[in-house]
Scaffold this motif. Structure first.
Motif, PDB file in Angstrom:
ATOM      1  N   ASP A 130       0.811  -1.216   0.000  1.00  0.00           N
ATOM      2  CA  ASP A 130       0.000   0.000   0.000  1.00  0.00           C
ATOM      3  C   ASP A 130       0.845   1.265   0.000  1.00  0.00           C
ATOM      4  O   ASP A 130       0.430   2.289  -0.551  1.00  0.00           O
ATOM      5  CB  ASP A 130      -0.928   0.011   1.226  1.00  0.00           C
ATOM      6  N   ARG A 259      -4.916   4.795  -5.923  1.00  0.00           N
ATOM      7  CA  ARG A 259      -5.373   4.033  -4.759  1.00  0.00           C
ATOM      8  C   ARG A 259      -4.788   4.642  -3.494  1.00  0.00           C
ATOM      9  O   ARG A 259      -3.777   5.330  -3.514  1.00  0.00           O
ATOM     10  CB  ARG A 259      -4.939   2.565  -4.880  1.00  0.00           C
ATOM     11  N   ASN A 260      -5.462   4.378  -2.371  1.00  0.00           N
ATOM     12  CA  ASN A 260      -4.973   4.770  -1.035  1.00  0.00           C
ATOM     13  C   ASN A 260      -4.812   6.280  -0.874  1.00  0.00           C
ATOM     14  O   ASN A 260      -3.897   6.751  -0.208  1.00  0.00           O
ATOM     15  CB  ASN A 260      -3.639   4.081  -0.728  1.00  0.00           C
TER      16      ASN A 260
END
Length: 593
Positions: A130, A259-260
């Motif tokens: 991540d 993302r994230n």
């Protein structure tokens, strides 16, 4: 691949224990003593059982909510002091201290994934991790990853070489082998330098920084390019720093593209707070890993207040004296510069007046042949008539013959007077700005064409006039003569081998437009832009460079506007616009000369 994990706050054992508790509460029944002879009162106890079940379920939900902590997978590699594994095998470093502090506040469960730098970027790109710490921002990487906004650290690249090797500039890279971390920004920068500066050196890709240093120490490479934090926590007697610094950059946390975003926003939120707190984990980590302490200003109001005020006034007084002295000095300098400027302006004015006078004389000189021709023509009838009378004195008694000859002589003299009056318009050296008369611009054009017809005929120039009606303006007639004379003579010079000169006037709603168009050699763009500059000429020693400058000044003094259109080999067009006179007269003065 090594994985390190931090356990969530609610374990599976605790969840099983809570489930057992709820089950026991659900099976428990209310019991009353029967020796009293009364029946059990189940209807009274039953609500208490339901309340107990509800509270147990609520506690279970709370614990389960805490158990659903978000797991954040973070890639780590070996690059002390920013991120690396400790002697016990636990990830540590500046970026690790900061992210663990943020995770504690956000309730994240961190799972570290250890590998090489290149492996970490590959995992970040495919989404198997991540976050990746210690990633230098670049436009190329920004296309592949998302970055948090606030920089964690500032960095740059520095070249290290084997002891005894001299590297003082990029030119010394030629013929060398440079060890670099595979997939790093150092690799991209070195490739760019090699291509853009046309240098000849080899790149040796290594999986981590330790391997790059070993390559230099072993002789497999001559030098290594690393970040500025390389020297912290590393000691190598065989590798020394050079003075070559490259690519200042900022270091961030990066996440897979798109993302994230919530992770990066949380990181920025906490970074903004800890960067402004001198006692935060950020500065504690700086002290631990870089031995850098934040500077604090602690005001001592009682001790330093009076001293500060005294120093302030002392500095203010000294600065006032210095500034006052500087002002006096600058004032004297400005006065001297002003005096010199006035002298220069006066000299320039004299030079300009002299140049204008010479331009007028130059224009008259170019007209001299035509004027001489006109005077020669008008002297012929005068001399002929006088010779005729002198050859036969008896004719003096014939009044009719005498009057006819005198009329011929008078007509020739009046024509000569007209030529002299026309020349007076161009011989004035000082204009009279207070004179503002209504001018019939068409009549001025006719007078100029009449005055320059000999010069135009010599150049085989055909004149075409297209003069509109009521083209009257307000101004000085002598200036209009001078303006049109310069334009006509310039056109004649531009058509030395013959050509066509078109002069037209047009009466608009509020303006009078004058167009002077020739079919001459034309002007280049550079000449067109400079043609109105004083003293600029393309005629060499024959020109003064003041003709078109005088035209531009006359137009400006009369509140007009002049435009020029020209190209090499296509001729030149001057378009002049003046405001109309309030009183105009009707007329049409077209024709071909």
């Amino acid at each position: 691949m090594m994985i390190f994990s931090v356990s969530p706050c609610c374990t599976i054992f605790q969840q099983a224990k809570l489930s057992s508790l709820v089950e026991r509460i659900g099976k428990r029944k209310a019991v009353l003593p029967l020796d009293s002879g009364e029946k059990p009162c189940v209807s009274v106890i039953s609500p208490l059982i339901h309340v107990s079940r509800f509270l147990a379920l609520l506690m279970l939900l709370i614990y389960c909510g805490r158990a659903e902590t978000r797991t954040v997978r973070i890639g780590v590699y070996d690059n002390p002091p920013k991120v690396h594994l400790s002697n016990t095998g636990k990830p540590c470093g500046i970026f690790i201290d900061i992210i663990e502090n943020i995770a504690e506040h956000e309730g994240w469960d961190i799972e570290y994934v250890f590998g090489t730098w290149d492996e970490g970027l590959a995992r970040l790109e495919n989404g198997s991790v991540d976050l990746m710490p210690d990633v230098a921002f670049s436009e190329d990487r920004h296309q592949r990853f998302d970055f948090n906004q606030l920089a964690v650290l500032s960095s740059w690249l520095q070249a290290y070489c084997r002891k005894g090797t001299s590297i003082v500039s990029l030119a010394d890279f030629n013929g060398k082998t440079v060890a670099i971390l595979k997939g790093s920004i150092q690799q991209r920068i070195c490739i760019d330098i090699r291509e853009k500066l046309h240098l000849d050196f080899k790149l040796l890709e290594c999986p981590d920084y330790d391997e790059t240093v070993k390559a230099v120490e072993s002789g497999a490479a001559d030098m290594v390019v690393v970040g500025r934090f390389y020297a912290y926590g590393r000691q190598s007697s065989g590798v020394v720093p050079t003075s070559v610094l490259l690519n200042p950059s900022t270091l961030h946390y990066a996440s897979p593209k798109g993302r994230n975003k919530d992770l990066l926003s949380a990181i920025d939120k906490h970074l903004a707070a800890i960067l402004n707190d001198g006692n935060s984990i950020y500065y504690q980590s700086m002290v631990t890993w870089l031995h850098q302490k934040p500077r604090f200003f602690i005001p001592r109001y009682v001790i330093w207040a009076m001293a500060g005020i005294t120093v302030f006034f002392l500095v203010f007084f000294i600065l006032s004296m210095i500034l006052r002295r500087q002002v006096r000095k600058r004032t004297e300098q400005l006065r001297e510069k002003n005096r010199q400027l006035l002298e220069t302006l006066q000299e320039l004015k004299k030079a300009q007046d002299e140049a204008i006078k010479n331009e007028r004389l130059y224009a008259l000189g170019r007209l001299s042949s035509g004027i001489a021709h006109d005077f020669n023509n008008l002297l012929c009838p005068i001399i002929g008539s006088v010779d005729l009378l002198l050859s036969d004195p008896g004719e003096l008694k014939d009044v009719k013959t005498l009057c006819r000859n005198l009329e011929i002589i008078n007509a020739a003299a009046q024509h000569g007077k007209g030529i002299v009056n026309k020349m007076r318009h161009f011989s004035r050296s000082v204009p009279h700005p207070e004179v503002n008369d209504r001018i019939d611009i068409n009549s001025v054009i006719h007078e100029v064409i009449e005055l320059t017809k000999t010069r135009l005929n010599e150049a085989s120039v055909k004149v075409v006039l297209d003069l509109g009606k009521s083209c009257d303006i307000t101004g000085r007639k002598s200036d209009m003569h001078e303006m049109l004379l310069n334009l006509v003579l310039n056109a004649a010079d531009a058509m030395a081998g013959g050509g066509r000169l078109e002069i037209s006037t047009h009466n608009g709603d509020r303006n009078v437009n004058i167009m002077v168009k020739d079919s001459g050699t034309g002007m280049t763009e550079e000449v067109r832009e400079r043609c109105f500059n004083p003293f600029f000429t393309t005629k060499g020693e024959e020109g003064t460079g003041m003709g078109l400058a005088m035209v531009s000044n006359i137009v400006a003094e009369h509140g007009g506007k002049i435009d020029v259109e020209s190209a090499k080999g296509t001729g030149t067009v001057f378009i002049i616009t003046f405001s109309r006179s309030s009183q105009n007269k009707e007329g049409n003065n077209g024709g071909i000369h």
